[in-house]
Design a protein around this motif. Structure first.
Motif, mmCIF file in Angstrom:
data_model
loop_
_atom_site.group_PDB
_atom_site.id
_atom_site.type_symbol
_atom_site.label_atom_id
_atom_site.label_comp_id
_atom_site.label_asym_id
_atom_site.label_seq_id
_atom_site.Cartn_x
_atom_site.Cartn_y
_atom_site.Cartn_z
ATOM 1 N N LEU A 1 12.000 2.385 -2.985
ATOM 2 C CA LEU A 1 10.957 1.678 -3.716
ATOM 3 C C LEU A 1 9.586 2.296 -3.431
ATOM 4 C CD1 LEU A 1 10.079 -0.704 -5.513
ATOM 5 C CD2 LEU A 1 9.905 -2.075 -3.429
ATOM 6 N N ASP A 2 9.363 2.687 -2.170
ATOM 7 C CA ASP A 2 8.084 3.255 -1.773
ATOM 8 C C ASP A 2 8.105 4.784 -1.736
ATOM 9 O OD1 ASP A 2 6.704 0.680 -1.037
ATOM 10 O OD2 ASP A 2 8.450 0.565 0.255
ATOM 11 N N LEU A 3 9.291 5.368 -1.944
ATOM 12 C CA LEU A 3 9.489 6.821 -1.903
ATOM 13 C C LEU A 3 8.983 7.431 -0.602
ATOM 14 C CD1 LEU A 3 8.687 7.882 -5.580
ATOM 15 C CD2 LEU A 3 10.928 7.633 -4.493
ATOM 16 N N LYS A 4 9.399 6.809 0.526
ATOM 17 C CA LYS A 4 8.957 7.280 1.839
ATOM 18 C C LYS A 4 10.065 7.148 2.874
ATOM 19 C CE LYS A 4 4.044 6.359 1.375
ATOM 20 N NZ LYS A 4 2.904 5.599 1.832
ATOM 21 N N VAL A 5 9.980 8.037 3.875
ATOM 22 C CA VAL A 5 10.791 7.943 5.084
ATOM 23 C C VAL A 5 9.799 7.717 6.213
ATOM 24 C CG1 VAL A 5 12.336 9.168 6.660
ATOM 25 C CG2 VAL A 5 12.510 9.574 4.195
ATOM 26 N N LYS A 6 10.037 6.704 7.052
ATOM 27 C CA LYS A 6 9.166 6.447 8.200
ATOM 28 C C LYS A 6 9.975 6.552 9.482
ATOM 29 C CE LYS A 6 5.697 3.580 5.938
ATOM 30 N NZ LYS A 6 4.846 2.381 6.080
ATOM 31 N N TYR A 7 9.321 7.081 10.523
ATOM 32 C CA TYR A 7 9.968 7.249 11.817
ATOM 33 C C TYR A 7 8.894 7.248 12.895
ATOM 34 C CZ TYR A 7 8.372 12.006 11.074
ATOM 35 O OH TYR A 7 7.580 13.103 10.822
ATOM 36 N N LEU A 8 9.314 6.989 14.144
ATOM 37 C CA LEU A 8 8.387 7.005 15.268
ATOM 38 C C LEU A 8 8.378 8.383 15.905
ATOM 39 C CD1 LEU A 8 9.058 3.604 17.062
ATOM 40 C CD2 LEU A 8 7.066 4.248 15.722
ATOM 41 N N VAL B 1 6.677 11.668 2.680
ATOM 42 C CA VAL B 1 6.503 11.112 1.345
ATOM 43 C C VAL B 1 7.332 11.902 0.334
ATOM 44 C CG1 VAL B 1 4.812 10.554 -0.454
ATOM 45 C CG2 VAL B 1 4.172 10.371 1.957
ATOM 46 N N GLY B 2 8.087 11.187 -0.467
ATOM 47 C CA GLY B 2 8.891 11.811 -1.502
ATOM 48 C C GLY B 2 8.039 12.238 -2.684
ATOM 49 N N SER B 3 8.609 13.110 -3.505
ATOM 50 C CA SER B 3 7.911 13.597 -4.688
ATOM 51 C C SER B 3 8.569 13.014 -5.933
ATOM 52 C CB SER B 3 7.963 15.122 -4.746
ATOM 53 O OG SER B 3 7.499 15.586 -5.983
ATOM 54 N N GLN B 4 7.835 12.160 -6.600
ATOM 55 C CA GLN B 4 8.352 11.536 -7.807
ATOM 56 C C GLN B 4 8.533 12.573 -8.912
ATOM 57 O OE1 GLN B 4 5.875 8.241 -8.984
ATOM 58 N NE2 GLN B 4 7.621 7.130 -9.807
ATOM 59 N N SER B 5 7.608 13.517 -9.021
ATOM 60 C CA SER B 5 7.731 14.535 -10.072
ATOM 61 C C SER B 5 8.933 15.442 -9.804
ATOM 62 C CB SER B 5 6.449 15.353 -10.209
ATOM 63 O OG SER B 5 6.199 16.099 -9.042
ATOM 64 N N MET B 6 9.182 15.774 -8.538
ATOM 65 C CA MET B 6 10.342 16.601 -8.203
ATOM 66 C C MET B 6 11.641 15.848 -8.515
ATOM 67 S SD MET B 6 11.000 18.654 -4.624
ATOM 68 C CE MET B 6 9.267 18.721 -4.302
ATOM 69 N N TYR C 1 9.577 2.427 -11.772
ATOM 70 C CA TYR C 1 10.409 3.624 -11.721
ATOM 71 C C TYR C 1 11.712 3.333 -11.008
ATOM 72 C CZ TYR C 1 8.983 3.985 -6.872
ATOM 73 O OH TYR C 1 8.779 3.723 -5.555
ATOM 74 N N ASP C 2 12.624 4.261 -11.131
ATOM 75 C CA ASP C 2 13.922 4.170 -10.464
ATOM 76 C C ASP C 2 14.304 5.572 -10.003
ATOM 77 O OD1 ASP C 2 16.216 3.063 -9.477
ATOM 78 O OD2 ASP C 2 17.292 3.127 -11.381
ATOM 79 N N ASP C 3 13.345 6.280 -9.408
ATOM 80 C CA ASP C 3 13.552 7.671 -9.012
ATOM 81 C C ASP C 3 14.243 7.772 -7.663
ATOM 82 O OD1 ASP C 3 12.168 8.737 -11.275
ATOM 83 O OD2 ASP C 3 10.303 8.110 -10.335
ATOM 84 N N ALA C 4 14.944 8.875 -7.481
ATOM 85 C CA ALA C 4 15.572 9.177 -6.202
ATOM 86 C C ALA C 4 14.495 9.578 -5.198
ATOM 87 C CB ALA C 4 16.576 10.314 -6.380
ATOM 88 N N LEU C 5 14.832 9.500 -3.912
ATOM 89 C CA LEU C 5 13.915 9.924 -2.855
ATOM 90 C C LEU C 5 14.168 11.403 -2.579
ATOM 91 C CD1 LEU C 5 11.762 9.475 -0.752
ATOM 92 C CD2 LEU C 5 13.468 8.379 0.699
ATOM 93 N N GLU D 1 0.824 -1.218 0.000
ATOM 94 C CA GLU D 1 0.000 0.000 0.000
ATOM 95 C C GLU D 1 0.862 1.275 0.000
ATOM 96 O OE1 GLU D 1 -0.992 -2.250 3.186
ATOM 97 O OE2 GLU D 1 -1.417 -3.380 1.363
ATOM 98 N N ASP D 2 2.103 1.160 0.448
ATOM 99 C CA ASP D 2 2.986 2.330 0.480
ATOM 100 C C ASP D 2 3.344 2.818 -0.913
ATOM 101 O OD1 ASP D 2 3.404 2.938 3.287
ATOM 102 O OD2 ASP D 2 4.366 0.977 3.407
ATOM 103 N N LYS D 3 3.188 1.970 -1.910
ATOM 104 C CA LYS D 3 3.515 2.364 -3.289
ATOM 105 C C LYS D 3 2.375 3.092 -3.990
ATOM 106 C CE LYS D 3 6.100 -1.721 -3.757
ATOM 107 N NZ LYS D 3 5.729 -3.027 -4.129
ATOM 108 N N VAL D 4 1.197 3.120 -3.361
ATOM 109 C CA VAL D 4 0.031 3.768 -3.970
ATOM 110 C C VAL D 4 0.362 5.233 -4.235
ATOM 111 C CG1 VAL D 4 -2.360 4.497 -3.571
ATOM 112 C CG2 VAL D 4 -1.630 2.192 -2.926
ATOM 113 N N GLY D 5 0.054 5.673 -5.439
ATOM 114 C CA GLY D 5 0.320 7.058 -5.812
ATOM 115 C C GLY D 5 1.616 7.250 -6.584
ATOM 116 N N THR D 6 2.407 6.182 -6.718
ATOM 117 C CA THR D 6 3.640 6.283 -7.494
ATOM 118 C C THR D 6 3.400 5.699 -8.882
ATOM 119 O OG1 THR D 6 4.447 4.160 -6.658
ATOM 120 C CG2 THR D 6 5.152 6.132 -5.479
ATOM 121 N N ILE D 7 4.126 6.236 -9.831
ATOM 122 C CA ILE D 7 4.051 5.725 -11.197
ATOM 123 C C ILE D 7 5.024 4.561 -11.289
ATOM 124 C CG2 ILE D 7 4.427 6.281 -13.623
ATOM 125 C CD1 ILE D 7 3.899 9.260 -12.798
ATOM 126 N N GLN D 8 4.531 3.395 -11.659
ATOM 127 C CA GLN D 8 5.341 2.186 -11.719
ATOM 128 C C GLN D 8 5.633 1.816 -13.166
ATOM 129 O OE1 GLN D 8 6.442 0.435 -9.048
ATOM 130 N NE2 GLN D 8 5.511 1.868 -7.624
#
Length: 194
Positions: free
Chosen positions: A148-155, A164-169, A40-44, A31-38
């Motif tokens: 892969l999911d273009l995300k950083v997670k932390y507590l 959440v990273g920006s694929q377009s950026m 891809y090999d984009d930077a975070l 579900e973390d990949k939802v919203g990304t264009i697949q």
């Protein structure tokens, strides 16, 4: 005559149970990949609040040993040479060249309510990114990331938060690098033809 003592509740207490604290696990799901264009090999590439300003085009790069700030951000934050402290170690770029740096500066980097003090090395080089945050920032935040999911997670206060990273950026930055390289090559070949 011997006297036997009978066990009482006080003399034979029940074993205490270990206190178990349950912390959410930092993980990535499909579900973390939802919203990304697949595919891809984009930077975070993310937006962070640095020194009180929302700063776009920040690259998250675990492979980098130091946090980097580029001239556009340095000037945009109205920093001055007197704000910098000396940095004595040489920096080497990916292509093996020594990078000229102006010094270092410690600035607060905020993600939601979490603030981490980061030592940025200000380098005099072209980059489509405004800054790079690296292992030190990730470790101080207690974060994990997934390109892969273009995300950083932390507590944060026992809750999982995510950046959440920006694929377009990320793609805009890639195009900027290609265009810059073409300009450099064109300029070099024009000088060589004289």
């Amino acid at each position: 005559m011997s006297v036997a003592r009978l066990p009482t509740e006080d003399s034979n207490p029940k074993p205490k149970r270990a206190r178990v604290e349950i912390c959410p696990a930092l993980s990535f799901l499909d579900e973390d990949k939802v919203g990304t264009i697949q595919p891809y090999d984009d930077a975070l590439v993310v937006t962070l609040r640095i020194e009180g300003y929302d700063v776009k085009r920040v690259l998250v790069d675990q492979g980098n040993g130091v946090e980097i700030m580029y001239p556009d951000l340095y000037k945009g934050l109205n920093l001055r040479p007197k704000d910098l402290t000396a940095y004595d170690s040489p920096l080497v770029s990916f292509d093996g060249k020594v990078v000229i740096h102006w010094g270092q500066i410690r600035l607060p980097v905020q993600v939601d309510s979490e603030v981490v003090e980061v030592e940025f090395i200000v380098v005099d080089a072209y980059s489509p990114y405004t800054a790079i945050v690296a292992r030190h920032w990730l470790h101080a935040l207690g974060a994990v990331f997934s390109t892969l999911d273009l995300k950083v997670k932390y507590l944060s206060e026992n809750q999982i938060e995510e950046l959440v990273g920006s694929q377009s950026m990320a793609r805009q930055c890639l195009v900027a690098v290609i265009l810059h390289q073409l300009e450099v090559e064109s300029s070099t070949s024009a000088k060589g033809g004289l």
